[in-house]
Design an enzyme around this catalytic site. Structure first.
Site, mmCIF file in Angstrom:
data_model
loop_
_atom_site.group_PDB
_atom_site.id
_atom_site.type_symbol
_atom_site.label_atom_id
_atom_site.label_comp_id
_atom_site.label_asym_id
_atom_site.label_seq_id
_atom_site.Cartn_x
_atom_site.Cartn_y
_atom_site.Cartn_z
ATOM 1 N N GLN A 306 0.488 55.618 -4.128
ATOM 2 C CA GLN A 306 1.865 56.041 -3.879
ATOM 3 C C GLN A 306 2.502 55.191 -2.782
ATOM 4 O OE1 GLN A 306 3.965 58.013 -5.339
ATOM 5 N NE2 GLN A 306 5.574 57.975 -3.782
ATOM 6 N N GLU A 307 1.709 54.810 -1.800
ATOM 7 C CA GLU A 307 2.232 54.038 -0.672
ATOM 8 C C GLU A 307 2.482 52.573 -1.033
ATOM 9 O OE1 GLU A 307 3.277 54.967 2.131
ATOM 10 O OE2 GLU A 307 2.498 56.983 2.436
ATOM 11 N N SER A 308 1.508 51.914 -1.658
ATOM 12 C CA SER A 308 1.583 50.455 -1.806
ATOM 13 C C SER A 308 1.247 49.944 -3.202
ATOM 14 C CB SER A 308 0.621 49.793 -0.818
ATOM 15 O OG SER A 308 -0.732 50.045 -1.204
ATOM 16 N N TYR A 433 7.100 62.752 -3.118
ATOM 17 C CA TYR A 433 5.907 62.023 -2.675
ATOM 18 C C TYR A 433 4.644 62.838 -2.951
ATOM 19 C CZ TYR A 433 2.791 59.951 0.938
ATOM 20 O OH TYR A 433 1.734 59.380 1.643
#
Length: 469
Positions: A306-308, A433
């Site tokens: 989800q972040e990168s 998120y």
């Protein structure tokens, strides 16, 4: 807990034979005396399965709650198909069936149903790109395979009265998830699935689509064998009424379905490709960092994606960077020297996640405590607390993720954020998120649970017991 109430009622009922001179014991009495509630269920994502943290599934949590209220142990009897559920219940091998059963006209002949706890529709499912999407039953052209003794087969029998050409095969060996897999693998052209089952499984088989509903909305409910004794049935009806009134039922449904309300075909397809192409390069480090911080490595991997998107060199427009996209302030707090260093980023992200989980009050149930910690990872712990305070001000339980998630977007509205300690925040993004991570985590769990053990693992687990001399 109403355990004491049920036991006092039961004690009073058990005194009746002494007062009247006759012998009488109803089914609720017998369950309380035996200390065991026998419940039929199916092994499926919508009902009951063994998750990373132990037994889970909507039907499991509902049945466990009922057994706890009665003050008895829950004994789950897991069968392999809907046909087996029907057969076992009709033979009274269990007190009830909590197996995602649809209330239908035919089933009412042999079962009593509680009020529905969830509403679904039956959907015709096909694989995108394999067959043309039909718009109606009359346009159906291909093999249709459904569960034997299911509400789907019953509905098709009703439809055949208006469409005599309609044909299908009934499979008594497989579950809905396996039939969906057959359609995904082009072994069958079509199947029928309840809308909740398709919604969960589309994440694993992203090419599957619903062509159209073949039924009006229908209720899912617990089934009891028919008979003159309504005592246990009545207790279950009362139990569901309380669950609806106190919001617990809505909380459980959100826990199991809230993160899959919107299906993203492109995103899911890309994620599955990245699992094959990117994840193997980082899995060992993710497993190591997770083990060091008492986390499930698949949760950490889901967060990283989800972040990168598992890119160690990722940089956001706001300057957040690295595999776990740590801010400068968070990196300083954790002692991370170089955010683009792969191990430092993974280890720092894992350590920060553990700290956030421990910051969230311990009284909050799992997994809600984890979801709140993930929201804090995205938006900051102070803003999470602001959202929980808003939840309290609205008279809602701030220890329930469903309620906090609903109120996070209020942090963008001046009327609300002006009265918080930490002010404005993009709370809606934090809610999204967490939902994305939950979906990625479910997919990773599903995939890794199917992995075969390596020869080394098999050898490590293989022991020979010496005979007693």
């Amino acid at each position: 807990m109403l355990t004491g109430t049920y036991k006092r009622v039961a004690a009073g009922l058990l005194m009746l034979p002494l007062l009247t001179g006759c012998s009488y014991s109803n089914e609720l009495d017998r369950v309380l005396e035996a200390g065991e509630l026998r419940v039929l269920t199916r092994n499926a994502a919508t009902t009951y399965y063994e998750g990373p943290a132990g037994p889970t599934g909507l039907e499991y949590h509902l049945a466990k709650g009922f057994a706890d209220e009665l003050g008895v142990e829950l004994k789950l009897i897991t069968v392999s198909s809907v046909s087996d559920v029907v057969s076992e219940l009709r033979q009274r091998r269990a007190h009830l069936a909590a197996a995602g059963l649809t209330i239908t006209r035919e089933r009412k002949n042999w079962a009593r149903f509680t009020p529905p706890y969830q509403t679904i529709s039956q959907q015709l499912v096909y694989r995108m790109g394999t067959v043309d999407r039909p718009d109606s039953i009359s346009e159906l052209n291909g093999t249709l395979e459904v569960l034997a003794d299911s509400s789907h087969a019953e509905r098709l029998r009703e439809l055949r009265k208006a469409h005599p050409q309609l044909t299908w095969m009934e499979n008594g060996e497989l579950e809905t998830e396996e039939l969906l897999m057959r359609v995904s693998e082009k072994a069958a052209d079509f199947t029928i699935a309840d809308s909740n089952e398709l919604r969960l499984n589309q994440r694993f088989y992203p090419e599957l689509r619903a062509a159209f509903d073949i039924s009006d909305p229908q209720g899912l409910a617990w089934a009891f064998p028919r008979g003159p004794d309504d005592s246990l049935y009545d207790a279950a009806v009362d139990y569901f009424e309380r669950l609806k009134a106190n919001g617990r039922l809505a909380q459980l449904i959100e826990r199991h379905y809230g993160h899959v309300e919107k299906f993203d075909y492109v995103g899911t397809h890309m994620f599955m490709r990245h699992i094959r192409e990117r994840l193997p390069d980082y899995r060992e480090l993710l497993e190591r960092a997770a083990a060091e911080n008492d986390l499930d490595w698949r949760l950490l991997a889901a967060m990283a994606y989800q972040e990168s998107h598992w890119d160690p060199k990722a940089v956001s427009p706001t300057g957040v960077r690295g595999f776990m996209m740590l801010t400068q302030a968070t990196a300083r707090f954790l002692g991370v020297q170089k955010r683009t260093d792969l191990w430092q980023s993974i280890e720092g992200g894992a350590r920060y996640t553990r700290k956030l989980i421990e910051l969230v009050p311990e009284r909050i149930d799992h997994p809600d405590r984890v979801w709140m910690a993930l929201a804090a990872y995205n938006i900051g712990y102070g803003h999470l607390n602001d959202a929980r305070i808003i939840t309290q001000r609205k008279g809602e339980d701030a220890d329930v993720w469903k309620n906090v998630k609903k109120n996070l977007p209020l942090l963008r509205k001046r009327a609300w954020y002006e009265n918080t300690k930490h002010g404005y925040a993009r709370g809606n993004e934090a809610a999204t998120y967490v939902g994305n991570i939950r979906s990625y985590y479910d997919i990773l769990t599903w995939l890794t649970d199917q992995e075969k053990p390596s020869p080394e693992e098999l050898q490590a687990n293989f022991t020979i017991a010496s005979p007693a001399l």
